[in-house]
Design a protein around this motif. Structure first.
Motif, PDB file in Angstrom:
ATOM      1  N   LEU A  55       0.829  -1.206   0.000  1.00 35.60           N
ATOM      2  CA  LEU A  55       0.000   0.000   0.000  1.00 35.60           C
ATOM      3  C   LEU A  55       0.865   1.259   0.000  1.00 35.60           C
ATOM      4  O   LEU A  55       0.571   2.231  -0.708  1.00 35.60           O
ATOM      5  CB  LEU A  55      -0.921   0.004   1.221  1.00 35.60           C
ATOM      6  CG  LEU A  55      -1.843   1.221   1.355  1.00 35.60           C
ATOM      7  CD1 LEU A  55      -2.755   1.346   0.139  1.00 35.60           C
ATOM      8  CD2 LEU A  55      -2.657   1.139   2.646  1.00 35.60           C
ATOM      9  N   SER A  56       1.950   1.244   0.770  1.00 35.90           N
ATOM     10  CA  SER A  56       2.830   2.425   0.804  1.00 35.90           C
ATOM     11  C   SER A  56       3.438   2.690  -0.565  1.00 35.90           C
ATOM     12  O   SER A  56       3.507   3.838  -1.017  1.00 35.90           O
ATOM     13  CB  SER A  56       3.928   2.232   1.853  1.00 35.90           C
ATOM     14  OG  SER A  56       4.859   1.225   1.476  1.00 35.90           O
ATOM     15  N   LEU A  57       3.875   1.641  -1.249  1.00 33.41           N
ATOM     16  CA  LEU A  57       4.444   1.801  -2.590  1.00 33.41           C
ATOM     17  C   LEU A  57       3.386   2.254  -3.577  1.00 33.41           C
ATOM     18  O   LEU A  57       3.652   3.077  -4.468  1.00 33.41           O
ATOM     19  CB  LEU A  57       5.075   0.484  -3.039  1.00 33.41           C
ATOM     20  CG  LEU A  57       6.307   0.035  -2.247  1.00 33.41           C
ATOM     21  CD1 LEU A  57       6.732  -1.368  -2.672  1.00 33.41           C
ATOM     22  CD2 LEU A  57       7.458   1.016  -2.435  1.00 33.41           C
ATOM     23  N   LEU A  58       2.167   1.726  -3.432  1.00 35.37           N
ATOM     24  CA  LEU A  58       1.079   2.138  -4.313  1.00 35.37           C
ATOM     25  C   LEU A  58       0.757   3.615  -4.131  1.00 35.37           C
ATOM     26  O   LEU A  58       0.545   4.341  -5.115  1.00 35.37           O
ATOM     27  CB  LEU A  58      -0.159   1.294  -4.029  1.00 35.37           C
ATOM     28  CG  LEU A  58      -1.413   1.638  -4.865  1.00 35.37           C
ATOM     29  CD1 LEU A  58      -1.138   1.410  -6.347  1.00 35.37           C
ATOM     30  CD2 LEU A  58      -2.599   0.808  -4.402  1.00 35.37           C
ATOM     31  N   LEU A  59       0.731   4.076  -2.893  1.00 37.11           N
ATOM     32  CA  LEU A  59       0.466   5.493  -2.639  1.00 37.11           C
ATOM     33  C   LEU A  59       1.542   6.375  -3.257  1.00 37.11           C
ATOM     34  O   LEU A  59       1.240   7.432  -3.827  1.00 37.11           O
ATOM     35  CB  LEU A  59       0.381   5.749  -1.134  1.00 37.11           C
ATOM     36  CG  LEU A  59      -0.855   5.203  -0.416  1.00 37.11           C
ATOM     37  CD1 LEU A  59      -0.763   5.485   1.080  1.00 37.11           C
ATOM     38  CD2 LEU A  59      -2.127   5.800  -0.995  1.00 37.11           C
ATOM     39  N   CYS A  60       2.798   5.955  -3.164  1.00 35.90           N
ATOM     40  CA  CYS A  60       3.889   6.724  -3.776  1.00 35.90           C
ATOM     41  C   CYS A  60       3.721   6.775  -5.296  1.00 35.90           C
ATOM     42  O   CYS A  60       3.943   7.828  -5.920  1.00 35.90           O
ATOM     43  CB  CYS A  60       5.238   6.119  -3.407  1.00 35.90           C
ATOM     44  SG  CYS A  60       5.688   6.291  -1.661  1.00 35.90           S
ATOM     45  N   LEU A  61       3.334   5.666  -5.890  1.00 37.14           N
ATOM     46  CA  LEU A  61       3.151   5.625  -7.342  1.00 37.14           C
ATOM     47  C   LEU A  61       1.953   6.474  -7.765  1.00 37.14           C
ATOM     48  O   LEU A  61       2.039   7.246  -8.740  1.00 37.14           O
ATOM     49  CB  LEU A  61       2.963   4.179  -7.794  1.00 37.14           C
ATOM     50  CG  LEU A  61       2.747   3.973  -9.308  1.00 37.14           C
ATOM     51  CD1 LEU A  61       3.941   4.485 -10.095  1.00 37.14           C
ATOM     52  CD2 LEU A  61       2.475   2.505  -9.610  1.00 37.14           C
TER      53      LEU A  61
END
Length: 656
Positions: A55-61
């Motif tokens: 989820l953290s990586l998705l938010l950054c993307l």
């Protein structure tokens, strides 16, 4: 921060304040072991954490893609990261925004924009998003000493407009811009850079600048050599001035002894404002008003003057819908808009929303990636393997808890005000004297943090000796004495997490030319020299954030109303409370009286805005990491490193 009661032995111990600047009492948590067969399997732990990491990586993307499409107006505006050696002999960094409609056959107006002191080129995003969307070519610079540009030589603020005029000269050579329609805009010291650019342009063989918008800094009202004589320093250029009614620094008038006669909200009636609106005349009886465009022939050319006085503060200027409307209107009137849109039709706020999502994702990544690495062989030794149950605090423990919170808050607020009033620190803070400290602002905040960290350590020691030791506090069980191997592993794990987190920031910058931010809090890419500057200041921040993590987790972890999250929320609140109170007191006084608290300079209040968020987040992040490790040093090291990098990459660098 409170005392826990353990059934059967009634053991208690002392804890430290949530601010990390003092200590408070709390009861030792106990581990309620649920298995006798050895450490629990790491698989459930890894699986639970995988969701949050993803989820953290998705938010950054999502942040990067969303911000990219807004700032490029749906990929119709090309964004280029420019760095070049200027005629001043230094490298200047800038973002160039070129709409598809700007071509050699269809030349467009160009506007060079600049941030203020202690900021970077991305702080002009409202302007470059909205202006480029309307067909202007926009160049947003890092002034010398800021962002990715070369450091600023001591006393070099006026040289070629701190880089702005160097950017103007480059802009004039671009094949797709109309050299007769070059505008400049700057906020705060970016406006001062615009003023110095005008002076440089006046001395040029062929003047280049035709329109100037000054936001939140004074115009040049008088003769530069005779401040008693009002003159028109801008010639036939069109000039606008945005003077906030609650500006912390400018738009006051003073008597001969330096005492303030008028507040910023009274600026429009002052001789300076009237002279500006009257094109340099100092004795006109015709009182002109804010918001009106005044035209006059100067040297055979029609020129414009306009004054705006929004009811807002100085740092709100770059984040203001109203100021952005003024900017759009001004340049449409003076340069003409290739693709005019209503001034209130703005989308930069959507970009700000996506940038903020990335900031949240960045913070989540720090925790989730740390936990992910605990599942690897290299760092598995740091993972907590035994479940435990927290007990509620005792009444006596709560007395210590709340008492220490109050003491911590008072010391934190007092120490900040005391440092801000130090005459010995002033030349260092403002980089006005030769010194090895090349960044005054991070040094000031770091010094304040370290002082409060030391205070916290002293209170923790006193707390342990007077309360914790005789109530059964075990320093090893709560992670204060983890052993050298665990400490070295923590440093290694922390470095990996911090490097990986900023690796994401650099990837986002490389592919999308965006970063993670909300208003004055920004996580952005940086040049290599910032690493060595960060190493210089890291010890100051380490003292505070490590002590803060120990205080929050090893001394102050217990349940309130049978819920740990209530304890965490209180700690997060009190971490930021002294800062929040100072900011509220400053601006309540400002709005009521029209001026700031006497003796508490405006910049010190402004520097606290990002600190409020950082301190609250630090409590939550360190708590989550501690729950997974029983190690208070790991979270403190990670937070200190991240905060140090954020501080040194969003400020002014001056070399002597």
């Amino acid at each position: 921060m409170g005392a826990l009661v353990i059934k059967g032995d009634a053991q208690q111990f002392m804890d430290t304040s949530s601010t990390g600047r003092s200590a408070t009492p709390s009861r030792r948590h106990t581990e309620a072991r649920t298995t006798d067969s050895g450490p629990a399997s790491p698989l459930p732990f890894i699986r639970r954490n995988s969701f949050w990491l993803a989820l953290s990586l998705l938010l950054c993307l999502v942040s990067a893609v969303g911000a990219f499409f807004v700032q490029t107006n749906g990929a119709t505006v090309a964004v280029k990261d420019m760095r070049w050696e200027t005629s001043s002999g230094r490298e200047l960094s800038a973002l160039l925004f070129k709409p598809d409609t700007a071509t050699a056959e269809n030349k467009a107006p160009v506007i060079v924009v600049s941030h203020g002191w202690w900021n970077s080129r991305e702080m002009q995003d409202a302007n470059y998003v909205e202006l480029a969307k309307r067909g202007y070519v926009v160049i947003s610079i890092d002034m010398y000493g800021h962002g990715n540009s070369d450091p600023l030589p001591l006393g070099g603020e006026s040289e070629n407009g701190t880089g702005m005029y160097d950017a103007v000269k480059l802009a004039a050579q671009l094949p797709y811009i109309d050299p007769a329609k070059i505008g400049i805009e700057g906020h705060s010291n970016g406006a001062r850079a615009a003023n110095y650019s005008v002076i440089a342009d006046n001395q040029a063989e062929t003047p280049l600048i035709s329109a100037v918008l000054l936001v939140d800094n004074e115009a040049f009202y008088t003769d530069l050599e005779d401040p008693t004589t009002y003159v028109n320093n801008y010639g036939a250029r069109d000039v606008g001035l945005v003077a906030d009614q609650y500006d912390e620094f400018f738009f006051r008038s003073y008597d001969a002894d330096g005492a303030a006669l008028t507040t910023p909200r009274e600026f429009v009636g002052t001789p300076n404002a009237q002279s500006f609106l009257h094109f340099g005349e100092g004795d006109s009886t015709d009182k002109r008003t804010a918001g009106e465009y005044y035209e006059q022939s100067v040297d055979g050319e029609d020129a414009v003057r306009v004054l705006y006085t929004p009811a807002q503060t100085h740092p709100w200027g770059p984040f203001s819908k109203q100021t952005t409307e003024y900017t759009i209107d001004f340049f449409e009137k003076t340069l003409g808009a290739p693709g005019p849109l209503a001034a209130d039709s703005q989308t930069w706020q959507i970009k700000a929303f996506f940038n903020a999502i990335g900031l949240i994702g960045f913070g989540m990544f720090l925790v989730a990636f740390t936990k992910a690495l605990l599942g690897t062989r290299a760092f598995a030794g740091l993972r907590r393997t035994e479940p435990f149950q927290l007990n509620p605090s005792t009444r006596k423990g709560l007395y210590w808890f709340w008492g220490a919170l109050v003491v911590s808050a008072l010391f934190s607020g007092w120490s900040y005000i005391a440092l801000s009033q130090s005459t010995a620190l002033a030349p260092i803070i403002y980089n006005s004297a030769p010194t090895f400290i090349v960044q005054g602002a991070p040094f000031f905040i770091g010094l304040w943090a370290a002082i409060n960290g030391v205070f916290s350590i002293v209170v923790m020691v006193v707390s342990y000796l007077l309360f914790g030791r005789k109530n059964g506090q075990n320093l090893r069980e709560v992670g204060i004495l983890p052993g050298w191997k665990a400490i070295l592993q923590s440093i290694g794990l922390g470095l990996v997490v911090v490097v990986a987190a900023f690796g994401i920031v650099f990837l986002v910058d490389y592919f999308f030319k965006t970063d993670f931010r909300i208003w004055v809090l920004a996580v952005k890419a940086f040049t290599p020299d910032k690493v060595w500057i960060a190493v210089l200041y890291l010890p100051l921040f380490l003292v505070y954030y490590v002590a803060n993590s120990v205080a929050i987790n090893s001394f102050n972890r217990f349940t309130i109303r049978k819920k740990e999250w209530v304890n965490t929320a209180i700690l997060a609140l009190f971490n930021a409370l002294p800062v929040l109170v100072l900011v509220i007191a400053q601006y309540w006084t400002f709005f009521v009286t029209g001026d700031l608290i006497p003796g508490f300079a405006g910049i010190f209040g402004i520097w606290l805005f990002p600190v409020i968020v950082i301190l609250a987040a630090a409590a939550v992040i360190s708590r989550k990491i501690y729950r997974a490790t029983n190690n208070p040093y790991l979270g403190g090291f990670i937070i200190a490193s991240v905060v140090t990098v954020i501080s040194v990459t969003n400020t002014l660098t001056v070399v002597s």
